[in-house]
Enzyme design. Structure first.
Site, mmCIF file in Angstrom:
data_model
loop_
_atom_site.group_PDB
_atom_site.id
_atom_site.type_symbol
_atom_site.label_atom_id
_atom_site.label_comp_id
_atom_site.label_asym_id
_atom_site.label_seq_id
_atom_site.Cartn_x
_atom_site.Cartn_y
_atom_site.Cartn_z
ATOM 1 C CE LYS A 1 2.366 3.918 -5.815
ATOM 2 N NZ LYS A 1 1.233 3.268 -4.697
ATOM 3 N NE ARG B 1 2.584 -0.254 5.501
ATOM 4 C CZ ARG B 1 1.179 -0.936 5.132
ATOM 5 N NH1 ARG B 1 1.177 -2.205 5.499
ATOM 6 N NH2 ARG B 1 0.472 -0.260 4.360
#
Length: 483
Positions: free
Chosen positions: A266, A340
């Protein structure tokens, strides 16, 4: 750490209070109809003060000196009506007005004038969110806050044990989210979870590190294997004493204690605040605790999928292919779509190993959820219309409001197509209902299993203005209790 509790009487409420505040709908502050609460002088002053402000759409507050004891009087004026997607309890407005009343020192006494006894819980949670438990400041302010609930006639409404327990669980959940990642890695998260469940009638199992691979949990292992603290699946099980084949509900939470983004690192500004990426696990932990304390009539399982998405020589890489618990293979095309992978293993374990008939997962899954449903409403997806309606109703009841997103497997499966595996882990087109697609990835790992499934993406409401909120605890507890 500020304390939150309910007073047993107005005498107890006022004892030692430096500030007294009355919160109610605008129509409560009427000279003829205002309930007898604080004595003629203070009641009259409250009505007079309320007349000077406009509640507007979201509520407003004001304070004044009393010249007596308590020294300060405040009013929080809530709008009389709300839209159909807002909660009738006006919990968001309560949070707003308390934010304007909380300044000062000493004991703060708050009277909640409610239209319905069911509104006490969401309003009390809204108050509690203004006084977080966690503080890393060297001289953190501590405030004693005491609540007292009455109806429009001024009659006391005593909260039950479920209300008190839920507020405590919400505050503990928020504290977990606020805790810095150096103090809350997967191992310490596990210890904190066990401490919260200590003394309750539950069985706990933990699958840690390389044992995850041995048990087929390739997603959880891959995400967390580069961290100093090993990834893990924590499973807690509760069965009521007189269980007669009622539902078996599994609550599955994403517990990424810190998310660097993995090798798809990030950027600056995007990594700060990623201690909140275990907000889903914190929510299901709190809800499970409330349900067990309340002797829920259903069998309930808790699955905390816990990992730190760190970078190191053993990091999982773009182009890797993982074998998940479902047996499906996943090509990694985004290491920052890690949550996920945890959830996919968690829901598959709940369905295939635990044989749950209802699986509900919660996660700070996508930034796109804020675009889809905003910072107040979580986004939900379900394969079952009745369960979806129950989730919406639980949101209205608890004050943790939600709004449905699309469940359309035939439209979204193609977004995860891969040339070399059963699927990729991230969408091809980020403009195609991205949050609903992320939920679809999780559901892909329930192929071939007959059950009811609900997904809660709480990225926005779980972490607002850089603080954990404990969102989801009351929602999920209310949902499971209603099934």
């Amino acid at each position: 750490m500020s304390s939150i509790g309910f007073a047993s009487s107005t005498k107890t409420l006022l004892k030692g209070a430096k500030t007294i505040a009355v919160i109610g709908a605008a129509s409560v502050f009427n000279k003829r109809r205002f309930p007898k609460l604080l004595g003629k002088k203070l009641d009259g002053l409250a009505v007079e003060l309320a007349q000077t402000i406009d509640a507007g759409d979201l509520g407003a507050s004001a304070t004044t000196l009393t010249g007596a004891d308590p020294a300060q009087l405040g009013v929080g004026v809530l709008p009389d009506t709300v839209s159909r997607y807002n909660a009738a309890s006006r919990a968001v407005s309560v949070h707003r007005v308390v934010g304007g009343l909380k300044a000062g020192k000493g004991k703060l006494a708050i009277i909640l004038v409610v239209d319905d006894p069911a509104h006490i819980l969401p309003q009390a949670i809204a108050v509690a969110r203004c006084f977080p438990q966690f503080s890393g400041k060297s001289s953190g302010k501590q405030r004693r806050v005491q609540l007292f609930a009455v109806d429009r006639k001024g009659e006391m409404i005593k909260p039950d044990a479920g209300v008190v327990g839920t507020i405590a669980a919400v505050r503990d959940s928020a504290e977990l989210v606020d805790t810095p990642p150096s103090e809350l890695d997967p191992e310490t998260f596990s210890a904190r979870a066990r401490a919260q469940l200590d003394g309750l009638d539950v069985e706990i199992e933990e699958i840690i590190g390389d044992d995850l691979v041995e048990r087929g949990l390739g997603g959880i292992h891959a995400v967390g294997r580069a961290a100093l603290s090993a990834p893990r699946l924590i499973i807690a099980s509760y069965t009521p004493d007189e269980f007669e084949g009622q539902r078996h509900v599994a609550l599955v939470g994403k517990g990424v204690t810190y998310d660097t983004g993995g090798l798809h690192l990030k950027p600056r500004g995007g990594m700060e605040g990623m201690k909140c990426d275990m907000g889903g696990a914190a929510a299901v932990l709190g809800a499970f605790r409330v349900l067990v304390q309340g002797r829920c009539r259903h069998r309930v399982s808790l699955l905390l999928c816990v990992a730190e998405n760190a970078i190191g020589p053993t990091s999982y890489k773009p182009d890797d292919i993982l074998t998940m618990h479902s047996g499906k293979t996943v090509e990694i095309n985004n290491t920052d779509a890690e949550g996920r992978l945890l959830l996919a293993d968690g829901v598959s374990w709940a369905a295939r190993e635990l044989q749950a008939d209802t699986v509900i997962n919660a996660a700070t899954l996508t930034g796109a959820q804020l675009i889809s449903t905003g910072v107040v409403h979580a986004g939900i997806v379900s394969n079952d219309a009745e369960l979806e309606q129950a989730m919406v109703a639980a949101g209205q009841l608890s004050g943790d409001v939600v709004h449905p997103m699309l469940f359309a497997p035939e439209l979204f499966k193609q977004e995860f197509s891969s040339q070399v595996a059963d699927m990729c882990n991230s969408v091809r087109n980020r403009a195609n209902a991205q949050s609903a697609c992320a939920a679809q990835f999780v559901y892909n790992h329930l192929d071939g299993v007959e059950l009811r499934w609900g997904h809660v993406d709480l990225a926005g409401p779980a972490f607002r203005k850089d603080r954990g909120t404990g969102y989801g605890v009351a929602l999920l507890a209310a949902l499971v209790a209603s099934l």
